[in-house]
Design a protein around this motif. Structure first.
Motif, mmCIF file in Angstrom:
data_model
loop_
_atom_site.group_PDB
_atom_site.id
_atom_site.type_symbol
_atom_site.label_atom_id
_atom_site.label_comp_id
_atom_site.label_asym_id
_atom_site.label_seq_id
_atom_site.Cartn_x
_atom_site.Cartn_y
_atom_site.Cartn_z
ATOM 1 N N LYS A 1 0.826 -1.209 0.000
ATOM 2 C CA LYS A 1 0.000 0.000 0.000
ATOM 3 C C LYS A 1 0.858 1.256 0.000
ATOM 4 C CE LYS A 1 -3.708 2.301 2.567
ATOM 5 N NZ LYS A 1 -4.615 2.231 3.755
ATOM 6 N N ASN A 2 2.027 1.199 0.677
ATOM 7 C CA ASN A 2 2.897 2.382 0.733
ATOM 8 C C ASN A 2 3.774 2.534 -0.504
ATOM 9 O OD1 ASN A 2 4.911 0.480 1.047
ATOM 10 N ND2 ASN A 2 5.413 1.020 3.165
ATOM 11 N N GLY A 3 3.607 1.628 -1.486
ATOM 12 C CA GLY A 3 4.339 1.752 -2.742
ATOM 13 C C GLY A 3 5.643 0.989 -2.819
ATOM 14 N N THR A 4 6.087 0.369 -1.733
ATOM 15 C CA THR A 4 7.345 -0.369 -1.772
ATOM 16 C C THR A 4 7.136 -1.733 -2.425
ATOM 17 O OG1 THR A 4 6.979 -1.276 0.450
ATOM 18 C CG2 THR A 4 8.224 0.779 0.282
ATOM 19 N N PRO A 5 8.092 -2.179 -3.257
ATOM 20 C CA PRO A 5 7.960 -3.467 -3.938
ATOM 21 C C PRO A 5 8.403 -4.621 -3.043
ATOM 22 C CG PRO A 5 9.952 -2.380 -4.666
ATOM 23 C CD PRO A 5 9.282 -1.424 -3.708
ATOM 24 N N TYR A 6 7.912 -5.808 -3.344
ATOM 25 C CA TYR A 6 8.387 -7.023 -2.684
ATOM 26 C C TYR A 6 8.254 -8.187 -3.651
ATOM 27 C CZ TYR A 6 3.451 -8.262 -1.804
ATOM 28 O OH TYR A 6 2.120 -8.577 -1.954
ATOM 29 N N ASN A 7 9.067 -9.209 -3.442
ATOM 30 C CA ASN A 7 9.083 -10.378 -4.309
ATOM 31 C C ASN A 7 8.025 -11.365 -3.836
ATOM 32 O OD1 ASN A 7 9.831 -12.214 -6.257
ATOM 33 N ND2 ASN A 7 11.450 -13.118 -5.012
ATOM 34 N N ASN A 8 6.972 -11.535 -4.611
ATOM 35 C CA ASN A 8 5.834 -12.365 -4.223
ATOM 36 C C ASN A 8 5.895 -13.728 -4.911
ATOM 37 O OD1 ASN A 8 3.148 -12.739 -2.960
ATOM 38 N ND2 ASN A 8 2.444 -12.823 -5.079
ATOM 39 N N GLU A 9 5.859 -14.800 -4.111
ATOM 40 C CA GLU A 9 5.664 -16.153 -4.627
ATOM 41 C C GLU A 9 4.231 -16.545 -4.338
ATOM 42 O OE1 GLU A 9 8.366 -18.844 -2.834
ATOM 43 O OE2 GLU A 9 10.011 -18.362 -4.201
ATOM 44 N N TRP A 10 3.560 -17.185 -5.302
ATOM 45 C CA TRP A 10 2.180 -17.546 -5.028
ATOM 46 C C TRP A 10 1.720 -18.782 -5.776
ATOM 47 C CZ3 TRP A 10 3.352 -14.541 -9.020
ATOM 48 C CH2 TRP A 10 2.435 -14.208 -10.011
ATOM 49 N N ILE A 11 0.734 -19.433 -5.165
ATOM 50 C CA ILE A 11 0.090 -20.627 -5.703
ATOM 51 C C ILE A 11 -1.392 -20.316 -5.816
ATOM 52 C CG2 ILE A 11 -0.434 -23.072 -5.288
ATOM 53 C CD1 ILE A 11 1.952 -23.027 -3.308
ATOM 54 N N VAL A 12 -2.009 -20.704 -6.923
ATOM 55 C CA VAL A 12 -3.444 -20.493 -7.103
ATOM 56 C C VAL A 12 -4.100 -21.825 -7.439
ATOM 57 C CG1 VAL A 12 -5.237 -19.160 -8.280
ATOM 58 C CG2 VAL A 12 -2.934 -18.199 -8.038
ATOM 59 N N GLY A 13 -5.218 -22.094 -6.797
ATOM 60 C CA GLY A 13 -5.987 -23.301 -7.085
ATOM 61 C C GLY A 13 -7.468 -22.999 -7.065
ATOM 62 N N PRO A 14 -8.296 -23.924 -7.541
ATOM 63 C CA PRO A 14 -9.738 -23.666 -7.649
ATOM 64 C C PRO A 14 -10.498 -24.042 -6.388
ATOM 65 C CG PRO A 14 -9.231 -25.774 -8.654
ATOM 66 C CD PRO A 14 -7.916 -25.213 -8.153
ATOM 67 N N ILE A 15 -11.588 -23.341 -6.130
ATOM 68 C CA ILE A 15 -12.608 -23.751 -5.167
ATOM 69 C C ILE A 15 -13.822 -24.164 -5.991
ATOM 70 C CG2 ILE A 15 -14.147 -23.009 -3.310
ATOM 71 C CD1 ILE A 15 -12.002 -21.053 -2.432
ATOM 72 N N LEU A 16 -14.302 -25.364 -5.746
ATOM 73 C CA LEU A 16 -15.362 -25.935 -6.576
ATOM 74 C C LEU A 16 -16.678 -26.032 -5.821
ATOM 75 C CD1 LEU A 16 -13.303 -28.825 -8.193
ATOM 76 C CD2 LEU A 16 -13.612 -26.480 -9.039
ATOM 77 N N GLY A 17 -17.784 -25.905 -6.554
ATOM 78 C CA GLY A 17 -19.115 -26.042 -5.993
ATOM 79 C C GLY A 17 -19.562 -27.486 -5.942
ATOM 80 N N PRO A 18 -20.831 -27.710 -5.516
ATOM 81 C CA PRO A 18 -21.330 -29.075 -5.327
ATOM 82 C C PRO A 18 -21.249 -29.945 -6.578
ATOM 83 C CG PRO A 18 -22.799 -27.485 -4.315
ATOM 84 C CD PRO A 18 -21.804 -26.701 -5.115
ATOM 85 N N ALA A 19 -21.411 -29.329 -7.760
ATOM 86 C CA ALA A 19 -21.389 -30.105 -9.003
ATOM 87 C C ALA A 19 -20.024 -30.054 -9.688
ATOM 88 C CB ALA A 19 -22.467 -29.588 -9.957
ATOM 89 N N GLN B 1 0.198 -17.087 -0.705
ATOM 90 C CA GLN B 1 1.278 -16.217 -1.134
ATOM 91 C C GLN B 1 2.276 -16.013 0.000
ATOM 92 O OE1 GLN B 1 -0.158 -12.659 -3.026
ATOM 93 N NE2 GLN B 1 -1.968 -13.660 -3.858
ATOM 94 N N ARG B 2 3.501 -15.607 -0.380
ATOM 95 C CA ARG B 2 4.500 -15.249 0.626
ATOM 96 C C ARG B 2 5.439 -14.198 0.069
ATOM 97 N NH1 ARG B 2 9.711 -18.312 -0.069
ATOM 98 N NH2 ARG B 2 10.265 -17.466 1.959
ATOM 99 N N ASP B 3 5.955 -13.376 0.976
ATOM 100 C CA ASP B 3 6.963 -12.392 0.622
ATOM 101 C C ASP B 3 8.310 -13.104 0.621
ATOM 102 O OD1 ASP B 3 8.808 -10.384 0.465
ATOM 103 O OD2 ASP B 3 8.000 -9.177 2.090
ATOM 104 N N ALA B 4 8.786 -13.467 -0.566
ATOM 105 C CA ALA B 4 10.007 -14.267 -0.682
ATOM 106 C C ALA B 4 11.267 -13.435 -0.558
ATOM 107 C CB ALA B 4 10.021 -15.003 -2.018
ATOM 108 N N GLY B 5 11.125 -12.116 -0.611
ATOM 109 C CA GLY B 5 12.311 -11.287 -0.625
ATOM 110 C C GLY B 5 12.766 -10.790 0.726
ATOM 111 N N THR B 6 11.838 -10.573 1.660
ATOM 112 C CA THR B 6 12.212 -9.966 2.933
ATOM 113 C C THR B 6 11.900 -10.840 4.138
ATOM 114 O OG1 THR B 6 10.067 -8.850 3.117
ATOM 115 C CG2 THR B 6 11.831 -7.664 1.992
ATOM 116 N N ASP B 7 11.151 -11.935 3.952
ATOM 117 C CA ASP B 7 10.827 -12.810 5.074
ATOM 118 C C ASP B 7 12.053 -13.661 5.397
ATOM 119 O OD1 ASP B 7 9.844 -14.576 6.903
ATOM 120 O OD2 ASP B 7 8.038 -15.088 5.782
ATOM 121 N N PRO B 8 12.698 -13.457 6.563
ATOM 122 C CA PRO B 8 13.934 -14.185 6.864
ATOM 123 C C PRO B 8 13.704 -15.629 7.285
ATOM 124 C CG PRO B 8 13.319 -12.824 8.727
ATOM 125 C CD PRO B 8 12.319 -12.534 7.628
#
Length: 305
Positions: free
Chosen positions: A107-125, A135-142
């Protein structure tokens, strides 16, 4: 992949996996991972964010109420990898899954290296209703974290387990309303959160219109309020005039001891689900007892130092 208080109630009615995904989002706070749920449509203005866990708020600097109703594109900027984002779109359209990394912006405009995984949420049918992203901040999380590709099987397994738990509650048309009410309780917990966490008394007032409350001020850390809000919501459904008392045991981990008494005893058909949620997400111990005196529920959970 990347509102105001009332807008923060997740709009996820009808999705079999949505409640379990939201629960998993709270649990992933403990693991230092951010979780996000969006609507299924990918074309602008979609995908629309419907849920963000506390760790996602911490990484991005946005409150959940600011994110819900927006697109994850709000996190993109000049250094975001366009080719990677195009690959994300193609992967979701063809495979319903994606693993990757790019530069996001807080939000403050600073960049970070984001790693992320996306998967589906499915309904009854088996229909696609939402996307669930870890997601995780791969650049600054020690802290050491598994790479996204290695993390995906574990997240998928956890989500499928919780989806199975949630599915057991969806056996009749009216269950859709119960489902939506539980998600609204998650939204209220998000809206009540302050910079330091969420007041337990505020959480109780959000679920109860008539009750006797007694206990010391308690602030619940991020990631604790949402699963507990589900339990309180379940107890409040059909409640008469409960008396809720609590105390804090000042051990190294600090433990909250909460007692909920009500007479006559209301129905609590969803309690087995809530009990699993509290144990899984918070390491809590719960007991539910009915007798001639009514209902007694005790919840014990670690608050952290």
């Amino acid at each position: 992949m990347n509102g105001e208080a009332e807008a923060s109630a997740p709009d996820l009615a009808g999705s079999v996996g949505a409640l379990s995904a939201a629960i998993l989002g709270a649990a992933l706070d403990v693991a230092g991972l951010a979780a996000l749920i969006t609507d299924a449509p990918l074309d602008p203005p979609g995908p629309i964010i419907r849920y963000a866990n506390a760790h996602f708020e911490a990484i991005t600097g946005y409150a959940a109420a600011e994110l819900i109703g927006q697109s994850p594109r709000i996190l993109q900027g000049p250094r975001s990898d366009r080719a990677e984002l195009d690959r994300l779109r193609r992967a979701l359209e063809t495979e319903r899954a994606f693993t990757g990394a790019t530069t996001n912006y807080r939000k403050n405009g600073t960049p970070y290296n984001n790693e992320w995984i996306v998967g589906p949420i499915l309904g009854p049918a088996g229909e696609l209703t939402h996307w669930f992203s870890v997601q995780r901040d791969a650049g600054t999380d020690p802290r050491p974290r598994p790479a996204a590709e290695l993390l995906r099987p574990r997240i998928t397994s956890m989500l499928e387990t919780l989806r199975a738990i949630a599915t057991r509650t969806l056996v009749a048309p009216e269950d859709g309303r119960v489902f939506t009410d539980r998600l609204a309780a998650l939204g209220r917990a998000q809206a009540a959160a302050g910079p330091e966490g969420t007041s337990l008394e505020t959480l109780l007032h959000g679920e109860l219109t008539a009750a006797t409350l007694q206990g010391p001020p308690v602030t619940l850390r991020p990631g604790t309020a949402e699963p507990l809000a589900l339990a309180l919501h379940e107890l409040a459904a059909g409640a008469n005039h409960p008396a809720v008392t609590w105390r804090v045991e000042e051990t190294p981990e600090r433990r909250l001891h909460l007692e909920w008494r009500d007479h006559p005893a209301p129905a609590t058909s969803g309690w087995s689900l809530i009990e699993k949620v509290l144990r899984f997400a918070l390491g809590a111990e719960t007991r539910l007892h009915r007798d001639a005196e009514g209902l007694l529920c005790t919840i014990e959970l670690p608050l952290g130092g």
